[in-house]
Design an enzyme around this catalytic site. Structure first.
Site, PDB file in Angstrom:
ATOM      1  N   PRO A  42       0.943  -1.160  -0.079  1.00 34.38           N
ATOM      2  CA  PRO A  42       0.077   0.202  -0.131  1.00 34.38           C
ATOM      3  C   PRO A  42       0.868   1.411  -0.071  1.00 34.38           C
ATOM      4  O   PRO A  42       2.054   1.259   0.731  1.00 34.38           O
ATOM      5  CB  PRO A  42      -0.661   0.050   1.207  1.00 34.38           C
ATOM      6  CG  PRO A  42       0.171  -1.020   2.269  1.00 34.38           C
ATOM      7  CD  PRO A  42       0.725  -1.831   1.363  1.00 34.38           C
ATOM      8  N   GLN A 101      -6.882  -0.932   3.493  1.00 31.54           N
ATOM      9  CA  GLN A 101      -6.129  -0.468   4.651  1.00 31.54           C
ATOM     10  C   GLN A 101      -6.679   0.426   5.446  1.00 31.54           C
ATOM     11  O   GLN A 101      -7.101   1.769   4.851  1.00 31.54           O
ATOM     12  CB  GLN A 101      -4.745  -0.242   4.309  1.00 31.54           C
ATOM     13  CG  GLN A 101      -3.850  -0.037   5.427  1.00 31.54           C
ATOM     14  CD  GLN A 101      -2.437   0.352   5.383  1.00 31.54           C
ATOM     15  OE1 GLN A 101      -2.327   1.465   4.933  1.00 31.54           O
ATOM     16  NE2 GLN A 101      -1.546  -0.653   5.572  1.00 31.54           N
ATOM     17  N   CYS A 131       2.344   3.926   9.677  1.00 26.07           N
ATOM     18  CA  CYS A 131       2.696   5.077   9.028  1.00 26.07           C
ATOM     19  C   CYS A 131       3.370   6.051  10.058  1.00 26.07           C
ATOM     20  O   CYS A 131       2.860   6.254  11.242  1.00 26.07           O
ATOM     21  CB  CYS A 131       1.274   5.851   8.557  1.00 26.07           C
ATOM     22  SG  CYS A 131       1.473   7.367   7.870  1.00 26.07           S
ATOM     23  N   GLY A 232      10.336  -3.793   2.230  1.00 24.09           N
ATOM     24  CA  GLY A 232      11.558  -2.918   2.397  1.00 24.09           C
ATOM     25  C   GLY A 232      12.616  -3.150   1.270  1.00 24.09           C
ATOM     26  O   GLY A 232      13.238  -4.108   1.326  1.00 24.09           O
ATOM     27  N   ASP A 233      12.814  -2.192   0.126  1.00 25.91           N
ATOM     28  CA  ASP A 233      13.696  -1.947  -0.512  1.00 25.91           C
ATOM     29  C   ASP A 233      13.918  -2.975  -1.728  1.00 25.91           C
ATOM     30  O   ASP A 233      15.176  -3.535  -2.107  1.00 25.91           O
ATOM     31  CB  ASP A 233      14.990  -1.743   0.041  1.00 25.91           C
ATOM     32  CG  ASP A 233      15.060  -0.549   0.757  1.00 25.91           C
ATOM     33  OD1 ASP A 233      14.239   0.316   0.955  1.00 25.91           O
ATOM     34  OD2 ASP A 233      16.275  -0.026   1.318  1.00 25.91           O
ATOM     35  N   GLY A 255       6.822  -2.082  -3.068  1.00 24.93           N
ATOM     36  CA  GLY A 255       6.409  -0.556  -3.040  1.00 24.93           C
ATOM     37  C   GLY A 255       6.759   0.072  -4.079  1.00 24.93           C
ATOM     38  O   GLY A 255       6.373   0.135  -5.449  1.00 24.93           O
TER      39      GLY A 255
HETATM   40  C1  LIG Z   1       4.914   6.987  -1.150  1.00 27.17           C
HETATM   41  C2  LIG Z   1       4.425   6.156   0.040  1.00 27.17           C
HETATM   42  C3  LIG Z   1       3.351   5.932   0.640  1.00 27.17           C
HETATM   43  C4  LIG Z   1       3.214   4.881   1.631  1.00 27.17           C
HETATM   44  N1  LIG Z   1       1.981   4.898   1.972  1.00 27.17           N
HETATM   45  C5  LIG Z   1       1.775   3.734   2.983  1.00 27.17           C
HETATM   46  C6  LIG Z   1       0.353   3.333   3.216  1.00 27.17           C
HETATM   47  O1  LIG Z   1      -0.533   4.173   3.065  1.00 27.17           O
HETATM   48  N2  LIG Z   1       0.200   2.292   4.189  1.00 27.17           N
HETATM   49  C7  LIG Z   1       1.456   1.519   4.520  1.00 27.17           C
HETATM   50  O2  LIG Z   1       1.004   0.269   5.215  1.00 27.17           O
HETATM   51  N3  LIG Z   1       2.491   1.450   4.230  1.00 27.17           N
HETATM   52  C8  LIG Z   1       2.862   2.715   3.236  1.00 27.17           C
HETATM   53  N4  LIG Z   1       3.983   3.040   2.697  1.00 27.17           N
HETATM   54  C9  LIG Z   1       4.929   1.881   2.993  1.00 27.17           C
HETATM   55  C10 LIG Z   1       5.054   0.885   2.028  1.00 27.17           C
HETATM   56  O3  LIG Z   1       4.085   0.004   1.829  1.00 27.17           O
HETATM   57  C11 LIG Z   1       6.380  -0.056   2.131  1.00 27.17           C
HETATM   58  O4  LIG Z   1       6.328  -0.693   3.120  1.00 27.17           O
HETATM   59  C12 LIG Z   1       7.660   0.830   2.097  1.00 27.17           C
HETATM   60  O5  LIG Z   1       7.825   1.807   1.249  1.00 27.17           O
HETATM   61  C13 LIG Z   1       8.938   0.036   1.856  1.00 27.17           C
HETATM   62  O6  LIG Z   1       8.817  -0.717   0.678  1.00 27.17           O
HETATM   63  P1  LIG Z   1       9.248  -0.398  -0.700  1.00 27.17           P
HETATM   64  O7  LIG Z   1      10.961  -0.218  -0.403  1.00 27.17           O
HETATM   65  O8  LIG Z   1       9.335  -1.567  -1.641  1.00 27.17           O
HETATM   66  O9  LIG Z   1       8.732   0.861  -1.245  1.00 27.17           O
HETATM   67  C14 LIG Z   1       4.313   3.852   1.786  1.00 27.17           C
HETATM   68  C15 LIG Z   1       5.527   4.158   1.004  1.00 27.17           C
HETATM   69  C16 LIG Z   1       5.721   5.126   0.207  1.00 27.17           C
HETATM   70  C17 LIG Z   1       7.095   5.351  -0.503  1.00 27.17           C
END
Ligand SMILES: Cc1cc2nc3c(=O)[nH]c(=O)nc-3n(C[C@H](O)[C@H](O)[C@H](O)COP(=O)(O)O)c2cc1C
Length: 371
Positions: A42, A101, A131, A232-233, A255
């Site tokens: 999300p 969510q 968050c 994560g990443d 993400g």
């Molecule tokens: C722009 C943005 C908005 C996000 N919004 C949410 C959210 O609404 N709910 C949530 O649980 N995590 C949120 N996250 C966290 C992501 O779900 C994820 O756990 C985090 O970015 C790490 O994963 P990634 O490196 O694949 O982006 C957000 C991340 C980003 C970058």
């Protein structure tokens, strides 16, 4: 509370399987089948129905295990706030399974919001415990819940009692260095009725800095008898597969990489099937932006569309020849029609092999705009 690492319904993999397809068959969350362990994370301001459908179209619907909405305020949802209700919009013909969510701290409101989301079509309800935004944390929601596990129990129990669909939780590894309590929060949540957990391996204090801690994902997976997803990443399809091979969790979430590369889930599926991962060409990229634009126009107010287009373009054009110039040009465009015209000209030139003359045009246009 179960605390045994080898419960039969936890997908435990200590050694690499003979063929990746043996372990990429997904898992169940209650009665909901998650057919592959690669899930779309999300992201607020990003993962609305237009973006989710764009990812499904690029990657193939069967390659994404689970979709989750942006987080939705239980306060605004239960007070009938129109723009918040719009966050529940989805396309039931392709967006399956879909999790909604919710964030907030009040158990009764959480229950009411969960009912509204299920009435709107949610197949799962996810509660946000991760968050870091001050405006969310100040009101007791998001990552603040990592500091108050008793509140987590109350909120999860209220939601689980209110709706017939699985309730899940997404959290961080802890609040800060001194409170890395994901395992405790996980156990409390599962005792209260949570049927899946996602863990972003950073504390609230870290925000998005430093490397995510995947050991905490394993520790949580070993401490609860429900599927645990790590986040994560993960940037490339190869990394997603490598992580999936190593993690003791049941799946991984992708993400930010999905904004840069909406084809990533399809690329993972290609690798699993032993195919060379698909590489989208300029024409495919243009078709994707056009389809995204159409979807945005179908449900957002016109003035909100250029910002969302720029957000996608900013990532989608990374690493693409001429992408830097396109981003600069796009940032100056105020109006959707002009923006889409620049995008079309760029990708058409890339497809035709005439980027050099497009760049000359782009530089002239930029010089005029900044004069
Ligand atoms: C722009 C943005 C908005 C996000 N919004 C949410 C959210 O609404 N709910 C949530 O649980 N995590 C949120 N996250 C966290 C992501 O779900 C994820 O756990 C985090 O970015 C790490 O994963 P990634 O490196 O694949 O982006 C957000 C991340 C980003 C970058």
């Amino acid at each position: 509370m179960a605390n045994q690492p080898d419960l039969p319904w936890i997908p435990v993999r200590r050694t690499a399987p003979a063929h990746p397809a043996d372990w990429v068959t997904g898992f169940d969350v209650g009665a909901v089948r998650v057919a592959t362990p690669f899930l779309l994370a999300p992201m607020s301001g990003v993962t609305d129905t237009a973006f989710r459908c764009t990812v499904l179209e690029a990657s193939g619907a069967e390659s994404v295990g689970l979709l989750t909405t942006e987080f939705i305020s239980i306060e605004l949802l239960t007070r009938g706030h129109l723009r918040t209700h719009m966050r529940l919009a989805f396309d039931p013909s392709v967006e399956r399974p879909l999790s909604v969510q919710l964030f907030g701290a009040d158990p009764q409101r959480m229950a009411e919001a969960a009912r509204i989301a299920v009435d709107a079509g949610a197949q799962l309800i996810d509660i946000n415990c991760g968050c870091p935004a001050p405006k969310v944390v100040r009101r007791g929601g998001g990552a603040e819940l990592m500091r108050t596990p008793l509140d987590v129990a109350r909120i999860v129990a209220a939601a689980a009692e209110a709706v017939p669909v699985p309730v899940t939780l997404k959290m961080r590894s802890g609040w800060d260095e001194t409170l890395r309590n994901a395992v405790e929060v996980a156990q409390v949540a599962v005792d209260a009725g949570a049927q899946m957990l996602a863990v972003h391996g950073r504390t609230r204090a870290q925000l998005y800095s430093g490397a995510p801690d995947w050991q905490v994902v394993d520790a949580v997976a070993e401490s609860v008898p429900v599927p645990v997803i790590g986040s994560g990443d993960l940037v490339t399809a190869e990394q997603c597969l490598a992580r999936m091979k190593r993690t003791r969790g049941a799946g991984v979430m992708i993400g930010r990489a999905a904004i840069m590369n909406p084809w990533i889930f399809g690329q993972i599926a290609d690798l699993v099937a032993g195919r060379r991962p698909r590489v989208p060409g300029a024409a495919e990229r243009l078709a994707l932006v056009r389809a995204f634009d159409e979807r945005l126009c179908a449900y957002l107010p016109p003035k909100a569309v250029p910002g969302r287009l720029k957000q996608l373009l900013a990532r989608l054009s990374k690493g693409v020849e001429g992408g830097g110039l396109l981003r600069k040009l796009a940032m100056h465009a105020r109006e959707r029609g002009a923006l889409m015209a620049e995008v079309s000209a760029f990708f058409e030139a890339a497809e035709a092999g005439t980027l050099t003359s497009w760049e000359a045009h782009a530089r002239r246009a930029l010089a005029e705009q900044t004069r």
